[in-house]
Design a protein around this motif. Structure first.
Motif, PDB file in Angstrom:
ATOM      1  N   LEU A 123      28.669   8.104   8.563  1.00  4.90           N
ATOM      2  CA  LEU A 123      29.987   8.679   8.265  1.00  4.90           C
ATOM      3  C   LEU A 123      31.089   7.630   8.342  1.00  4.90           C
ATOM      4  CD1 LEU A 123      29.811  12.174  10.000  1.00  4.90           C
ATOM      5  CD2 LEU A 123      29.673  11.648   7.563  1.00  4.90           C
ATOM      6  N   ASP A 124      30.764   6.465   8.935  1.00  2.86           N
ATOM      7  CA  ASP A 124      31.725   5.356   8.957  1.00  2.86           C
ATOM      8  C   ASP A 124      31.528   4.441   7.749  1.00  2.86           C
ATOM      9  OD1 ASP A 124      33.892   3.964  10.285  1.00  2.86           O
ATOM     10  OD2 ASP A 124      32.429   2.402  10.787  1.00  2.86           O
ATOM     11  N   GLY A 125      30.728   4.881   6.790  1.00  2.75           N
ATOM     12  CA  GLY A 125      30.575   4.144   5.539  1.00  2.75           C
ATOM     13  C   GLY A 125      29.338   3.279   5.428  1.00  2.75           C
ATOM     14  N   ASP A 126      28.459   3.308   6.441  1.00  2.00           N
ATOM     15  CA  ASP A 126      27.249   2.493   6.404  1.00  2.00           C
ATOM     16  C   ASP A 126      26.143   3.262   5.669  1.00  2.00           C
ATOM     17  OD1 ASP A 126      25.268   0.651   6.786  1.00  2.00           O
ATOM     18  OD2 ASP A 126      25.017   1.029   8.940  1.00  2.00           O
ATOM     19  N   ILE A 127      26.280   3.350   4.349  1.00  2.00           N
ATOM     20  CA  ILE A 127      25.343   4.145   3.543  1.00  2.00           C
ATOM     21  C   ILE A 127      24.511   3.275   2.599  1.00  2.00           C
ATOM     22  CG2 ILE A 127      26.679   6.277   3.665  1.00  2.00           C
ATOM     23  CD1 ILE A 127      27.936   5.629   1.006  1.00  2.00           C
ATOM     24  N   THR A 128      24.492   1.966   2.851  1.00  2.00           N
ATOM     25  CA  THR A 128      23.763   1.046   1.978  1.00  2.00           C
ATOM     26  C   THR A 128      22.275   1.361   1.939  1.00  2.00           C
ATOM     27  OG1 THR A 128      25.361  -0.728   2.374  1.00  2.00           O
ATOM     28  CG2 THR A 128      23.204  -1.374   1.557  1.00  2.00           C
ATOM     29  N   GLU A 129      21.671   1.658   3.088  1.00  2.00           N
ATOM     30  CA  GLU A 129      20.233   1.938   3.126  1.00  2.00           C
ATOM     31  C   GLU A 129      19.887   3.172   2.287  1.00  2.00           C
ATOM     32  OE1 GLU A 129      16.582   2.771   6.318  1.00  2.00           O
ATOM     33  OE2 GLU A 129      18.596   2.290   7.050  1.00  2.00           O
ATOM     34  N   ILE A 130      20.737   4.191   2.358  1.00  2.00           N
ATOM     35  CA  ILE A 130      20.495   5.401   1.571  1.00  2.00           C
ATOM     36  C   ILE A 130      20.549   5.075   0.087  1.00  2.00           C
ATOM     37  CG2 ILE A 130      21.378   7.690   0.971  1.00  2.00           C
ATOM     38  CD1 ILE A 130      22.458   7.926   3.809  1.00  2.00           C
ATOM     39  N   MET A 131      21.571   4.332  -0.325  1.00  2.00           N
ATOM     40  CA  MET A 131      21.731   4.007  -1.743  1.00  2.00           C
ATOM     41  C   MET A 131      20.617   3.105  -2.240  1.00  2.00           C
ATOM     42  SD  MET A 131      25.811   3.657  -2.199  1.00  2.00           S
ATOM     43  CE  MET A 131      26.837   5.099  -1.917  1.00  2.00           C
ATOM     44  N   ASP A 132      20.222   2.112  -1.433  1.00  2.00           N
ATOM     45  CA  ASP A 132      19.130   1.227  -1.834  1.00  2.00           C
ATOM     46  C   ASP A 132      17.839   2.011  -2.039  1.00  2.00           C
ATOM     47  OD1 ASP A 132      20.765  -0.978  -1.776  1.00  2.00           O
ATOM     48  OD2 ASP A 132      20.078  -1.699   0.186  1.00  2.00           O
ATOM     49  N   THR A 133      17.572   2.973  -1.162  1.00  2.00           N
ATOM     50  CA  THR A 133      16.361   3.795  -1.283  1.00  2.00           C
ATOM     51  C   THR A 133      16.393   4.641  -2.549  1.00  2.00           C
ATOM     52  OG1 THR A 133      16.181   3.902   1.134  1.00  2.00           O
ATOM     53  CG2 THR A 133      14.917   5.511  -0.130  1.00  2.00           C
ATOM     54  N   LEU A 134      17.549   5.233  -2.833  1.00  2.00           N
ATOM     55  CA  LEU A 134      17.686   6.049  -4.036  1.00  2.00           C
ATOM     56  C   LEU A 134      17.492   5.210  -5.296  1.00  2.00           C
ATOM     57  CD1 LEU A 134      20.767   8.164  -2.936  1.00  2.00           C
ATOM     58  CD2 LEU A 134      18.497   9.075  -3.423  1.00  2.00           C
ATOM     59  N   ILE A 135      18.095   4.025  -5.318  1.00  2.00           N
ATOM     60  CA  ILE A 135      17.982   3.145  -6.487  1.00  2.00           C
ATOM     61  C   ILE A 135      16.531   2.709  -6.682  1.00  2.00           C
ATOM     62  CG2 ILE A 135      18.605   0.866  -7.380  1.00  2.00           C
ATOM     63  CD1 ILE A 135      21.387   1.305  -6.073  1.00  2.00           C
ATOM     64  N   THR A 136      15.861   2.317  -5.589  1.00  2.00           N
ATOM     65  CA  THR A 136      14.463   1.879  -5.669  1.00  2.00           C
ATOM     66  C   THR A 136      13.565   2.988  -6.202  1.00  2.00           C
ATOM     67  OG1 THR A 136      14.770   0.333  -3.833  1.00  2.00           O
ATOM     68  CG2 THR A 136      12.512   0.992  -4.352  1.00  2.00           C
ATOM     69  N   ASN A 137      13.771   4.202  -5.719  1.00  2.00           N
ATOM     70  CA  ASN A 137      12.955   5.333  -6.178  1.00  2.00           C
ATOM     71  C   ASN A 137      13.228   5.669  -7.639  1.00  2.00           C
ATOM     72  OD1 ASN A 137      11.305   7.114  -3.976  1.00  2.00           O
ATOM     73  ND2 ASN A 137      12.888   5.885  -3.006  1.00  2.00           N
ATOM     74  N   TYR A 138      14.482   5.578  -8.046  1.00  2.00           N
ATOM     75  CA  TYR A 138      14.822   5.863  -9.438  1.00  2.00           C
ATOM     76  C   TYR A 138      14.197   4.813 -10.366  1.00  2.00           C
ATOM     77  CZ  TYR A 138      17.570   6.869 -13.601  1.00  2.00           C
ATOM     78  OH  TYR A 138      17.958   7.172 -14.874  1.00  2.00           O
ATOM     79  N   GLN A 139      14.249   3.548  -9.933  1.00  2.00           N
ATOM     80  CA  GLN A 139      13.643   2.488 -10.735  1.00  2.00           C
ATOM     81  C   GLN A 139      12.137   2.688 -10.851  1.00  2.00           C
ATOM     82  OE1 GLN A 139      15.050  -0.943  -8.572  1.00  2.00           O
ATOM     83  NE2 GLN A 139      16.846  -1.188  -9.880  1.00  2.00           N
ATOM     84  N   ALA A 140      11.509   3.138  -9.765  1.00  2.00           N
ATOM     85  CA  ALA A 140      10.064   3.406  -9.804  1.00  2.00           C
ATOM     86  C   ALA A 140       9.748   4.530 -10.787  1.00  2.00           C
ATOM     87  CB  ALA A 140       9.575   3.773  -8.401  1.00  2.00           C
ATOM     88  N   GLU A 141      10.597   5.557 -10.816  1.00  2.00           N
ATOM     89  CA  GLU A 141      10.420   6.650 -11.770  1.00  2.00           C
ATOM     90  C   GLU A 141      10.549   6.145 -13.208  1.00  2.00           C
ATOM     91  OE1 GLU A 141      13.129   9.781 -11.029  1.00  2.00           O
ATOM     92  OE2 GLU A 141      12.289  10.308  -9.080  1.00  2.00           O
ATOM     93  N   MET A 142      11.542   5.307 -13.421  1.00  2.00           N
ATOM     94  CA  MET A 142      11.778   4.760 -14.752  1.00  2.00           C
ATOM     95  C   MET A 142      10.585   3.906 -15.207  1.00  2.00           C
ATOM     96  SD  MET A 142      14.771   5.627 -16.108  1.00  2.00           S
ATOM     97  CE  MET A 142      15.374   4.271 -17.111  1.00  2.00           C
ATOM     98  N   LEU A 143      10.077   3.075 -14.292  1.00  2.00           N
ATOM     99  CA  LEU A 143       8.929   2.229 -14.627  1.00  2.00           C
ATOM    100  C   LEU A 143       7.721   3.088 -14.991  1.00  2.00           C
ATOM    101  CD1 LEU A 143       9.045  -0.647 -11.980  1.00  2.00           C
ATOM    102  CD2 LEU A 143       9.137  -0.899 -14.463  1.00  2.00           C
ATOM    103  N   GLN A 144       7.510   4.136 -14.212  1.00  2.00           N
ATOM    104  CA  GLN A 144       6.389   5.031 -14.474  1.00  2.00           C
ATOM    105  C   GLN A 144       6.532   5.708 -15.831  1.00  2.00           C
ATOM    106  OE1 GLN A 144       5.865   8.011 -11.466  1.00  2.00           O
ATOM    107  NE2 GLN A 144       3.830   8.589 -12.148  1.00  2.00           N
ATOM    108  N   ALA A 145       7.773   6.095 -16.167  1.00  2.00           N
ATOM    109  CA  ALA A 145       8.020   6.763 -17.448  1.00  2.00           C
ATOM    110  C   ALA A 145       7.819   5.798 -18.611  1.00  2.00           C
ATOM    111  CB  ALA A 145       9.439   7.331 -17.474  1.00  2.00           C
ATOM    112  N   VAL A 146       8.250   4.558 -18.435  1.00  2.00           N
ATOM    113  CA  VAL A 146       8.120   3.554 -19.498  1.00  2.00           C
ATOM    114  C   VAL A 146       6.643   3.212 -19.738  1.00  2.00           C
ATOM    115  CG1 VAL A 146       8.564   1.134 -20.075  1.00  2.00           C
ATOM    116  CG2 VAL A 146      10.413   2.556 -19.177  1.00  2.00           C
ATOM    117  N   GLN A 147       5.863   3.153 -18.647  1.00  2.00           N
ATOM    118  CA  GLN A 147       4.462   2.765 -18.767  1.00  2.00           C
ATOM    119  C   GLN A 147       3.562   3.922 -19.178  1.00  2.00           C
ATOM    120  OE1 GLN A 147       3.752   1.132 -14.872  1.00  2.00           O
ATOM    121  NE2 GLN A 147       5.030  -0.669 -15.240  1.00  2.00           N
ATOM    122  N   ALA A 148       4.076   5.154 -19.088  1.00  2.00           N
ATOM    123  CA  ALA A 148       3.259   6.331 -19.420  1.00  2.00           C
ATOM    124  C   ALA A 148       2.959   6.403 -20.912  1.00  2.00           C
ATOM    125  CB  ALA A 148       3.989   7.591 -18.976  1.00  2.00           C
TER     126      ALA A 148
END
Length: 356
Positions: free
Chosen positions: A331-356
């Motif tokens: 709540l003090d703005g330290d949300i980098t870990e959350i955002m990095d995890t979301l971005i990594t998971n989204y990229q993994a989804e995209m890679l899976q979709a591209v390779q499918a």
């Protein structure tokens, strides 16, 4: 993939010549467009060149191992070969991500809209907490925050608050925040000590320039009125507040934080353009099967994406099953870990979709 990388590197080298050409530099609009393209390709080319260096190292090591060399040197060559092979694997994965289709809005500033949902005053108070969280994150990222419009409640929270975050790549980081944020805690107004659940809706919109969205001012009605603060007291003695209504969509936006009517109108139009641009983006996304199937994307506004549990001091993002037990720092703005995890998971989804 590597044929495409060779083409990108060749294009990059051509762009390098053009952006350093005095004739191109004299044409500022052209030069800026070329510089952006050059900048976008730089991480891809630099990574590919590192990859080629590692690949050359692997070939050299393999040749040395075929030669008549002493045991100590052979061991060193084997270690170097292993290091370069591991690096090649790492760089291959990185290149696949870098070659994913780029969201054209990623470099844009964002307009964030936070609204209290279920929970009345408690929801408004939590909307204020989220506003502070994103403001602190912007500070940590060295971005600028500009308040656009707000509506406070009597306890100091926000029924609604709209603000601009100005910074390169702001949308690429914050776009996953759109959705319903749920808070579980004992409200300040609760005398019995019972935990209540309230919700707040967050919408993250890419800032739209005039070239991004064609706005017919004939569709816009502008009304002016006197600004008022919490409780209805008069803030200004002139009709500086502005309310604009977009007839085709029914979107209504009010701005009253500036003393200048013109500045309030400019802010209201900026918010309107962002909303209209977002509507157009949503239409396009619905037409793309890949985006419809994405679990993360930019978030369904009606989807519950995160829970902030105060008694347990935890924050859970439901899209990626991530739970962190450091509520205060988040709540003090330290949300980098959350955002990095979301971005990594989204990229993994995209890679899976591209390779499918």
């Amino acid at each position: 993939m590597f044929h495409r990388l060779e083409e990108i590197e060749s294009k990059y080298e051509g762009l390098a010549e053009r952006v350093n050409d005095p004739a191109t530099i004299a044409m500022q609009d052209t030069w800026r467009a070329l510089m952006k393209e050059y900048s976008d390709l730089t991480p891809i080319v630099e990574t590919y060149r590192t990859y080629k260096g590692a690949r050359a190292g692997v070939e050299e090591s393999k040749q040395l191992l075929n030669d008549n060399i002493d045991d100590d040197f052979r061991q060193l060559v084997k270690e170097e070969l292993k290091e370069n092979q591991d690096l090649l694997e790492e760089l291959t994965d990185k290149l696949k991500i870098l070659l994913l289709p780029k969201d054209p809005n990623d470099d844009k500033n964002v307009i964030v809209e936070i609204r209290g949902g279920a929970g009345g005053d408690e929801a408004a108070l939590f909307a204020g907490d989220l506003f502070r969280m994103y403001s602190r994150y912007a500070e940590r990222s060295r971005w600028k925050t500009e308040l656009m419009s707000w509506n406070e409640n009597e306890l100091g929270g926000f029924k609604e608050v709209v603000f601009l975050i100005n910074g390169k790549g702001a949308y690429s980081r914050l776009k996953y925040e759109s959705g319903v944020h749920r808070v579980q805690r004992i409200p300040v107004t609760e005398s019995g000590g019972r935990i209540h659940t309230s919700t707040v809706t967050v919408a993250v919109l890419p800032e739209a320039e005039e070239v991004d969205i064609e706005l017919d001012m004939g569709d816009v009605r502008v009304d002016v009125f006197r600004s008022s603060g919490n409780g209805g007291q008069s803030v200004n003695t002139t009709d500086s507040a502005v309310r604009i209504t977009h007839a085709p969509t029914g979107i209504v936006i009010s701005c009253q934080d500036e003393k200048s009517q013109l500045k309030n109108k400019d802010k209201a139009l900026k918010i309107l353009r962002a909303k209209l641009y977002d509507l157009e983006q949503e239409k396009q996304a619905k037409m793309q099967r890949q985006e419809r199937q994405s679990q993360i994307g930019t978030g369904d506004r009606s989807e519950r994406i995160r829970t902030y549990n105060f008694p347990q001091g935890r924050v859970t993002d439901h899209r990626v099953s991530l739970t962190l037990h450091r509520l205060d720092s988040i709540l003090d703005g330290d949300i980098t870990e959350i955002m990095d995890t979301l971005i990594t998971n989204y990229q993994a989804e995209m890679l899976q979709a591209v390779q499918a």
